[in-house]
Enzyme design. Sequence first.
Site, PDB file in Angstrom:
ATOM      1  CD  GLU B 106      33.369  37.352  29.877  1.00 50.33           C
ATOM      2  OE1 GLU B 106      32.536  36.345  29.736  1.00 50.33           O
ATOM      3  OE2 GLU B 106      32.662  38.437  30.177  1.00 50.33           O
ATOM      4  CG  HIS B 176      30.374  43.568  40.521  1.00 49.14           C
ATOM      5  ND1 HIS B 176      29.031  42.759  40.537  1.00 49.14           N
ATOM      6  CD2 HIS B 176      30.257  43.626  39.110  1.00 49.14           C
ATOM      7  CE1 HIS B 176      28.537  42.635  39.420  1.00 49.14           C
ATOM      8  NE2 HIS B 176      29.415  43.141  38.512  1.00 49.14           N
TER       9      HIS B 176
END
Lengths: 345, 372
Positions: B106, B176
């Site tokens: 990322e 999540h």
Amino acid sequence: MAGRLSWSAISVARRSFGLQLRGSQAQLINSRTLSSALGEEQPNFPGSRSKWTEKLEFVQPDLYDGIPVYRVMNRKGEVIDPAYDPKLEKDTLVKMYKRMTMLNTMDRIMYESQRQGRISFYMTNYGEEGTHIGSAAALDDNDLVYGQYREAGVLMWRGFPLDRFMNQCYGNEGDMGKGRQMPVHYGSTEHKFVTISSPLATQMPQAVGTAYAFKRAQNGLCVICYFGEGTSSEGDAHAAFNFSATLDCPIIFFCRNNGYAISTPTSEQYRGDGVAARGPAYGMATIRVDGNDVFAVYNATKAARHLAVTENRPVLIEAMTYRPTLPSHPTPPHTPGEDRALHPL
Amino acid sequence: MKSLLKLHSLKSFLRPSLPSAIAHGLPGRQSSHFTYVPDTVAEAEGETVRQNLFQSINSALDFALATDDSAVIFGEDVGFGGVFRCTVGLQDKYGKDRVFNTPLCEQGIAGFAIGVAVGGATSIAEMQFADYIFPAFDQIVNEAAKYRYRSGNLFDCGKLTIRAPCGAVGHGALYHSQSPEAYFAHTPGLKIVVPRGPIKAKGLLLSCIRDDNPCIFLEPKVLYRSAVEMVPTKEYTLPLSSADIVDEGDDITLLGWGTQVHVLREVAQIARQQLNVSCEVIDLVTILPWDRQTVFNSVKKTGRLIIAHEAPITNGFGAEIAAAVQNECFLHLEAPIERVCGFDTPFPHVFEPFYLPDKWRCFSAIKKLLNY
Ligand SMILES: Cc1ncc(C[n+]2csc(CCOP(=O)(O)OP(=O)(O)O)c2C)c(N)n1
Ligand SMILES: [Mg+2]
């Protein structure tokens, strides 16, 4: 475990939204599990290439003697193999010499200015003049430079005037950066030099992104990204190497290995054979060069640029230098305050 | 301790209304802490097509690529369409050099994305989940947000947009489900946008892509499939930093963004039916820079404000809004500003329904403010 983790994202998506993998994806997974059965003569695992062995043996870091240091001149400044003399015009040679000297002189004055409290901070380029000028001279002046903070010579080579160095360091009304940053955070669109940023290594993946944009724009240019060997320990350095190789980017990574990150020696920074040893592991063409040999740096950068631009590949150059303490500049006293003035970045 | 007690009593209160799948912790259960209220557009907007959120986002990305040759889209698994299908078909249509996978990293995606923008191209990066944006925090906060400032406008990365799926999804647990808008809202130089549905998402995403500042576009992942609307097929943009009054009312202002807007709309209905109370529901739409005037005007009219968001209450963006509103609307307030938010714990797995600022928690906040 690894397999489970890597599929967790998709499985979350699939569970919640009934995501179906398409046929090609399913096949990919099958061939993965089959791969060990295939290739009795040669293993056929995706993502690696090698041969079978029945010997239980660890690969040791001293597997080879180390990456050699490319040089053109001997210690007396004589060209060793005339075939590698870059045969530069006299004017160019004089210009290179003058810029290296000017850089050294500017450093002296600015260093003193900092010690006298006229500016808040300074970063000298002592001992790295050859890496700056040798590499800058080998580039196209329109190749974009992402620097770390110790690359003033590159800007100087491109004609960034002394006035503008001063304007930036003093943060005066003439500073194009509007006095917003500490000294040595130069930037110039005219000289294709991206404004320096204090957080180390952040420029590295950015340089890769720009190289990708250049490739798509087909402008025939590359990006050069300078960084220190200490900075090569940051996560962004890894990200940059890996992205540049997988995305086929025309970029030169130029590591200035001067042996230290502030006070930390390379022996406490990494255990491998310098930064160059990582190049092949990332799939990059790599060369180690004597950073004190301006012709060697020139030749290496010129060849690297050719590779990068004609083949859209990243190239890693590790230039070995020293960070000398000049006799006229004794080691600064180590009171915390003064240390901060020297290295507040 | 207090909130735990509250949670316990809520639990018994809620049980009868929970769908059996969630109550029994079955795999494949669907989240249903809200009832989706579709937006509509006037006929003058032309042809429309039935699309869910991922399809309308896909349509915006399609226009972004079609209208700008420099635009590129990349991220983890983006090539095959992304794990949430937002980029599906785009690689086939525009080629591998414009829609591509990156390595799994990322901070690399963010740094690379900034560099693409600095290089003069339109840069659209996908983070697979907002929960995994944190390795990129430095690049976003220290680099993207400050590029123009620190170079005195010599260099900028205004052509950058980072998309990330956020929020509760029914079973996402702590990694999540997060809503990280407040972390980024602490950073001048960024724009942060959260759409509530497909129509808004298409126009807002195109605006972000074309805005001259780095934008973070947070997509409530539970809406990807569950939110369906008739979306204009044409190319259109919607203004940033402009909140929507989705339901007008006089007695109390309910403020949220993303999925929470739908919770609040249902709460407004319940309040009307059960208490004869008229709620004004506002979708903030843009977290940074936020539309202060619309919020202030509403609170000055109603005298009461409830802010609801999924992220934990402490230092959530609701705190900033509450501070600004008390400063601006002090003498108009009939009751203290109330925040109904996620608790100050990691986002739970099986206890998600008790964590969320659901309609019952919001409804009891309404009663509290009315009886103040
Ligand atoms: C992310 C980050 N961590 C720490 C620092 C503080 N810092 C400034 S220079 C430096 C050493 C860098 O060493 P190296 O990369 O070898 O470059 P050199 O100074 O030797 O040229 C450190 C730790 C910083 N600027 N950014
Ligand atoms: Mg060093």
